[in-house]
Design a protein around this motif. Structure first.
Motif, PDB file in Angstrom:
ATOM      1  N   SER A   1       0.822  -1.211   0.000  1.00 38.83           N
ATOM      2  CA  SER A   1       0.000   0.000   0.000  1.00 38.83           C
ATOM      3  C   SER A   1       0.850   1.252   0.000  1.00 38.83           C
ATOM      4  O   SER A   1       1.974   1.279   0.523  1.00 38.83           O
ATOM      5  CB  SER A   1      -0.915   0.014   1.232  1.00 38.83           C
ATOM      6  N   SER A   2       0.311   2.308  -0.591  1.00 40.39           N
ATOM      7  CA  SER A   2       0.945   3.618  -0.542  1.00 40.39           C
ATOM      8  C   SER A   2      -0.142   4.684  -0.637  1.00 40.39           C
ATOM      9  O   SER A   2      -1.252   4.419  -1.113  1.00 40.39           O
ATOM     10  CB  SER A   2       1.967   3.801  -1.667  1.00 40.39           C
ATOM     11  N   SER A   3       0.186   5.879  -0.190  1.00 36.44           N
ATOM     12  CA  SER A   3      -0.747   7.005  -0.259  1.00 36.44           C
ATOM     13  C   SER A   3       0.058   8.293  -0.360  1.00 36.44           C
ATOM     14  O   SER A   3       1.244   8.336  -0.002  1.00 36.44           O
ATOM     15  CB  SER A   3      -1.667   7.047   0.955  1.00 36.44           C
TER      16      SER A   3
ATOM     17  N   ARG B   1      -5.031   6.891  -2.470  1.00 43.88           N
ATOM     18  CA  ARG B   1      -4.587   5.647  -1.829  1.00 43.88           C
ATOM     19  C   ARG B   1      -4.606   4.508  -2.840  1.00 43.88           C
ATOM     20  O   ARG B   1      -5.519   4.398  -3.662  1.00 43.88           O
ATOM     21  CB  ARG B   1      -5.491   5.300  -0.643  1.00 43.88           C
ATOM     22  N   LEU B   2      -3.580   3.666  -2.750  1.00 43.15           N
ATOM     23  CA  LEU B   2      -3.474   2.522  -3.651  1.00 43.15           C
ATOM     24  C   LEU B   2      -3.034   1.291  -2.889  1.00 43.15           C
ATOM     25  O   LEU B   2      -2.090   1.340  -2.093  1.00 43.15           O
ATOM     26  CB  LEU B   2      -2.457   2.819  -4.766  1.00 43.15           C
ATOM     27  N   ALA B   3      -3.734   0.195  -3.111  1.00 45.40           N
ATOM     28  CA  ALA B   3      -3.310  -1.123  -2.628  1.00 45.40           C
ATOM     29  C   ALA B   3      -3.018  -1.972  -3.853  1.00 45.40           C
ATOM     30  O   ALA B   3      -3.903  -2.209  -4.679  1.00 45.40           O
ATOM     31  CB  ALA B   3      -4.392  -1.759  -1.776  1.00 45.40           C
ATOM     32  N   LEU B   4      -1.774  -2.409  -3.985  1.00 46.75           N
ATOM     33  CA  LEU B   4      -1.350  -3.168  -5.155  1.00 46.75           C
ATOM     34  C   LEU B   4      -1.061  -4.606  -4.723  1.00 46.75           C
ATOM     35  O   LEU B   4      -0.195  -4.845  -3.884  1.00 46.75           O
ATOM     36  CB  LEU B   4      -0.116  -2.510  -5.773  1.00 46.75           C
TER      37      LEU B   4
ATOM     38  N   ALA C   1     -10.708  10.612 -14.962  1.00 48.88           N
ATOM     39  CA  ALA C   1     -11.568   9.536 -15.447  1.00 48.88           C
ATOM     40  C   ALA C   1     -10.826   8.195 -15.415  1.00 48.88           C
ATOM     41  O   ALA C   1      -9.601   8.140 -15.530  1.00 48.88           O
ATOM     42  CB  ALA C   1     -12.058   9.842 -16.860  1.00 48.88           C
ATOM     43  N   LEU C   2     -11.578   7.122 -15.285  1.00 48.69           N
ATOM     44  CA  LEU C   2     -10.985   5.798 -15.127  1.00 48.69           C
ATOM     45  C   LEU C   2     -10.087   5.426 -16.309  1.00 48.69           C
ATOM     46  O   LEU C   2      -9.088   4.732 -16.132  1.00 48.69           O
ATOM     47  CB  LEU C   2     -12.085   4.744 -14.949  1.00 48.69           C
ATOM     48  N   CYS C   3     -10.414   5.891 -17.506  1.00 47.71           N
ATOM     49  CA  CYS C   3      -9.567   5.580 -18.668  1.00 47.71           C
ATOM     50  C   CYS C   3      -8.153   6.106 -18.465  1.00 47.71           C
ATOM     51  O   CYS C   3      -7.172   5.429 -18.802  1.00 47.71           O
ATOM     52  CB  CYS C   3     -10.180   6.151 -19.941  1.00 47.71           C
ATOM     53  N   TYR C   4      -8.025   7.295 -17.889  1.00 47.13           N
ATOM     54  CA  TYR C   4      -6.711   7.885 -17.641  1.00 47.13           C
ATOM     55  C   TYR C   4      -6.050   7.217 -16.437  1.00 47.13           C
ATOM     56  O   TYR C   4      -4.831   6.985 -16.438  1.00 47.13           O
ATOM     57  CB  TYR C   4      -6.864   9.387 -17.406  1.00 47.13           C
ATOM     58  N   THR C   5      -6.846   6.908 -15.420  1.00 47.22           N
ATOM     59  CA  THR C   5      -6.337   6.176 -14.261  1.00 47.22           C
ATOM     60  C   THR C   5      -5.743   4.846 -14.702  1.00 47.22           C
ATOM     61  O   THR C   5      -4.649   4.451 -14.264  1.00 47.22           O
ATOM     62  CB  THR C   5      -7.470   5.939 -13.244  1.00 47.22           C
ATOM     63  N   TYR C   6      -6.448   4.146 -15.560  1.00 44.79           N
ATOM     64  CA  TYR C   6      -5.991   2.864 -16.102  1.00 44.79           C
ATOM     65  C   TYR C   6      -4.641   3.034 -16.803  1.00 44.79           C
ATOM     66  O   TYR C   6      -3.680   2.292 -16.544  1.00 44.79           O
ATOM     67  CB  TYR C   6      -7.051   2.342 -17.063  1.00 44.79           C
ATOM     68  N   ALA C   7      -4.545   4.029 -17.683  1.00 43.78           N
ATOM     69  CA  ALA C   7      -3.331   4.218 -18.470  1.00 43.78           C
ATOM     70  C   ALA C   7      -2.139   4.577 -17.586  1.00 43.78           C
ATOM     71  O   ALA C   7      -1.043   4.027 -17.749  1.00 43.78           O
ATOM     72  CB  ALA C   7      -3.562   5.313 -19.513  1.00 43.78           C
ATOM     73  N   MET C   8      -2.328   5.487 -16.641  1.00 43.49           N
ATOM     74  CA  MET C   8      -1.219   5.915 -15.791  1.00 43.49           C
ATOM     75  C   MET C   8      -0.776   4.809 -14.827  1.00 43.49           C
ATOM     76  O   MET C   8       0.411   4.688 -14.505  1.00 43.49           O
ATOM     77  CB  MET C   8      -1.615   7.159 -15.012  1.00 43.49           C
ATOM     78  N   THR C   9      -1.728   3.999 -14.384  1.00 45.97           N
ATOM     79  CA  THR C   9      -1.384   2.879 -13.497  1.00 45.97           C
ATOM     80  C   THR C   9      -0.603   1.821 -14.267  1.00 45.97           C
ATOM     81  O   THR C   9       0.412   1.299 -13.788  1.00 45.97           O
ATOM     82  CB  THR C   9      -2.655   2.261 -12.897  1.00 45.97           C
ATOM     83  N   MET C  10      -1.082   1.484 -15.458  1.00 47.40           N
ATOM     84  CA  MET C  10      -0.378   0.519 -16.303  1.00 47.40           C
ATOM     85  C   MET C  10       1.059   0.969 -16.569  1.00 47.40           C
ATOM     86  O   MET C  10       2.003   0.173 -16.505  1.00 47.40           O
ATOM     87  CB  MET C  10      -1.105   0.363 -17.643  1.00 47.40           C
TER      88      MET C  10
ATOM     89  N   HIS D   1      -1.190  12.421 -12.949  1.00 43.82           N
ATOM     90  CA  HIS D   1       0.264  12.322 -13.005  1.00 43.82           C
ATOM     91  C   HIS D   1       0.878  11.871 -11.685  1.00 43.82           C
ATOM     92  O   HIS D   1       2.076  11.559 -11.645  1.00 43.82           O
ATOM     93  CB  HIS D   1       0.862  13.663 -13.438  1.00 43.82           C
ATOM     94  N   TYR D   2       0.084  11.831 -10.627  1.00 39.40           N
ATOM     95  CA  TYR D   2       0.582  11.295  -9.364  1.00 39.40           C
ATOM     96  C   TYR D   2       0.518   9.762  -9.317  1.00 39.40           C
ATOM     97  O   TYR D   2       1.184   9.134  -8.493  1.00 39.40           O
ATOM     98  CB  TYR D   2      -0.254  11.825  -8.197  1.00 39.40           C
ATOM     99  N   LEU D   3      -0.295   9.161 -10.161  1.00 38.45           N
ATOM    100  CA  LEU D   3      -0.588   7.733 -10.009  1.00 38.45           C
ATOM    101  C   LEU D   3       0.624   6.820 -10.225  1.00 38.45           C
ATOM    102  O   LEU D   3       0.801   5.852  -9.475  1.00 38.45           O
ATOM    103  CB  LEU D   3      -1.746   7.340 -10.936  1.00 38.45           C
ATOM    104  N   PRO D   4       1.501   7.058 -11.218  1.00 37.30           N
ATOM    105  CA  PRO D   4       2.695   6.208 -11.309  1.00 37.30           C
ATOM    106  C   PRO D   4       3.557   6.272 -10.051  1.00 37.30           C
ATOM    107  O   PRO D   4       4.173   5.272  -9.667  1.00 37.30           O
ATOM    108  CB  PRO D   4       3.429   6.767 -12.534  1.00 37.30           C
ATOM    109  N   MET D   5       3.584   7.435  -9.403  1.00 36.23           N
ATOM    110  CA  MET D   5       4.366   7.547  -8.175  1.00 36.23           C
ATOM    111  C   MET D   5       3.737   6.734  -7.045  1.00 36.23           C
ATOM    112  O   MET D   5       4.444   6.188  -6.193  1.00 36.23           O
ATOM    113  CB  MET D   5       4.506   9.018  -7.779  1.00 36.23           C
ATOM    114  N   LEU D   6       2.404   6.637  -7.039  1.00 38.84           N
ATOM    115  CA  LEU D   6       1.739   5.748  -6.075  1.00 38.84           C
ATOM    116  C   LEU D   6       2.145   4.301  -6.323  1.00 38.84           C
ATOM    117  O   LEU D   6       2.394   3.546  -5.373  1.00 38.84           O
ATOM    118  CB  LEU D   6       0.214   5.871  -6.194  1.00 38.84           C
TER     119      LEU D   6
END
Length: 537
Positions: free
Chosen positions: A242-244, A258-261, A286-295, A342-347
């Motif tokens: 987890s990270s936040s 917050r992210l639990a991987l 939007a989830l489409c962008y969340t998906y892309a940045m997480t991937m 843009h914060y999501l890859p850092m999470l």
């Protein structure tokens, strides 16, 4: 002949030859898009992507200079097109278009187009492109809009062209609703040029290779990439990590992400449960962008050199509760969604850094900064411009962070000469921001400081994309944080989430954030410290 016997097999040499040809054709299309585009967003900042998918919309290959977010969103948009336009309703010469917030990239200025490609009467592939339009109407891009309706023209999935004939009504609607009709449509037709070129080159390749379809070649490429990604994930220890972190949010109200991987065997699930709810401002992602940045975050930590296509994504799942800020529901606004996205890859780095710390870097001076500017020129015509300014990269175990580099997007900073040529602005200076990189064994990259004066005889509107003014880019492994960002108008600190009107002579000073440091500062060598001082870092 049985179905199994119908499958064409490819050896390693054939795969490599076909792969190089595929990369070549999308790169050529990307170069054509840049050369024929009208706006600086494509021509100077490279805010676009070109891809080829198979007949099912599964990503096959993307242009080398494509930005990470579009690599993830663009193939999904093609799949949405297929759902809206069943393949039997498509014909050669059709061009599909949308900028829908949830079906596209998460904000309206990104226009996506796709073209079905036929060989011998059979649909075999799609060429597709997303590019950031110079203007899409509505309120000048800023975090202020409360609903998507305030943000500009919404284009549902439609046909821009039917059998090679443009929809004059749609073109007229687009031109009427934007401040930059010639630039917006010029960039759009440049995208169509790229689609046509990808189609032409792909059909030549298929003819030369005696390929009636791409099904077997795509399956081989996807399978190899999926196998490699699963192997990379399987090499990591199972568990939930987890990270936040907090973002500036709405200035008076920070946003917590917050992210639990969870790593389980050869799969990864990213779950954003517990993240703050969506807000009535345009920073929703939007989830489409969340998906892309997480991937993207997962891929660069697991298998960074693996080609970006459908196979690489299959072992990864992204979940986010409906109504949270990384999965907002209609009619949420999202024009500035990068201020969250843009914060999501850092999470992701915060999670995977617990098991592979050598693969992650300290926080960067991103999200990327930008300034939107609009007004009316001397001829009485409205116009709009978008300028990008990048912060410092975070340091890592191998070395110092780079200065003034965009991450996780690879959009380029706008050159001074271009800014002053297309806008009534004078750039008094644009320089490295001394001391802004976080200290460490390896220091963070520097941000930049820019002083801009309005030379317009009429008032101009400006708004900003700016973050990390309250929560600077953190260091890791004992490194310190970089300097926070700053924004001043006429010497006064201002809220970067608001829009402002500048008179002639008004001054804007932006200081982009520096990247975080890596490792204890006491372990930095004397030689490097001297080099830092000599360079003014």
């Amino acid at each position: 002949m049985s179905p199994a016997q119908d499958v064409r097999r490819f050896d390693a040499i054939e795969i490599e030859l076909f792969w190089r040809r595929l990369i070549s054709l999308v790169d050529e299309a990307a170069a054509a898009l840049v050369r024929t585009s009208f706006s600086t967003l494509v021509r100077e900042s490279y805010d676009f992507s070109c891809v080829v998918t198979d007949a099912d919309g599964q990503s096959l290959v993307q242009a080398t200079e494509s930005i990470p977010s579009f690599i993830g969103t663009l193939p999904e948009t093609v799949k949405h097109f297929i759902r809206h336009f069943p393949t039997e309703t498509l014909q050669p010469g059709d061009v599909l278009i949308t900028n829908d917030l949830w079906l596209g990239t998460g904000h309206l200025p990104d226009i996506t187009v796709a073209k079905p490609i036929f060989r011998n009467g059979r649909l075999v592939a799609f060429s597709a492109s997303t590019a950031h339009a110079p203007d899409i109407g509505g309120k000048i891009r800023s975090p202020e809009p409360r609903e998507v309706f305030e943000e500009g023209l919404q284009i549902p999935p439609m046909k821009l062209m039917r059998a090679g004939v443009q929809d004059d009504t749609l073109v007229a609607i687009i031109r009427k609703n934007v401040r930059t009709p010639d630039q917006t449509m010029g960039d759009l037709w440049a995208q169509v040029v790229a689609l046509d070129l990808m189609e032409e080159r792909l059909l030549v390749l298929m003819e030369q290779a005696n390929l009636d379809h791409l099904r077997d070649l795509a399956a081989e490429i996807h399978s190899r990439c999926e196998t490699a990604m699963r192997a990379a994930i399987a090499a990591l220890p199972d568990g939930t990590y987890s990270s936040s972190l907090q973002t500036d949010g709405l200035m008076d109200k920070p946003i917590t992400l917050r992210l639990a991987l969870t790593i389980k065997g050869d799969t990864i699930t990213a779950d954003y449960s517990g993240t703050d709810p969506q807000v009535d401002r345009a920073i929703n992602c939007a989830l489409c962008y969340t998906y892309a940045m997480t991937m993207y975050g997962v891929k660069v930590c697991t298998s960074p050199n693996l080609p970006n296509n459908e196979g690489a994504w299959r072992p990864i799942k992204v979940e986010a509760p409906a109504g949270c800020i990384v999965n907002p529901v209609f009619p949420a606004s999202g024009g500035s969604r990068m201020l969250i996205g843009h914060y999501l890859p850092m999470l992701v780095f915060g999670c995977l850094g617990q098991v592979v710390p050598e693969r992650v870097m300290a926080a960067c001076g991103s999200p990327m900064w930008g300034m939107n500017q609009s007004g009316v020129n001397a001829a009485g015509k409205p116009y709009a411009n978008m300028f990008f300014f990048n912060g410092g990269m975070g340091a890592n175990i191998r070395g110092d962070g780079l200065s003034c580099l965009s991450w996780p997007s690879n959009v380029s900073s706008t050159p001074i000469e271009i800014t002053e040529h297309i806008a009534p602005l004078r750039v008094h200076y644009k320089r490295l921001r001394s001391g802004s990189g976080g200290a460490g064994r390896h220091r963070g990259g520097l941000g930049q400081e820019v002083m801009i004066e309005s030379r317009s005889e009429s008032p101009i509107a400006v708004s900003f994309l700016a973050e990390r003014t309250k929560f600077p880019a953190f260091g890791i492994e004992g490194g310190t944080a970089g300097a926070p960002g700053m924004l001043r108008i006429n010497g006064e600190a201002v809220d970067p989430k608001r829009q402002y009107v500048l008179a002639q002579g008004d001054i804007v000073i932006m200081g982009t954030p520096g990247g975080g440091g890596h490792g204890p500062a006491a372990e930095r060598s004397a030689a490097r410290l001297k080099s830092d001082r000599d360079a003014g870092y």
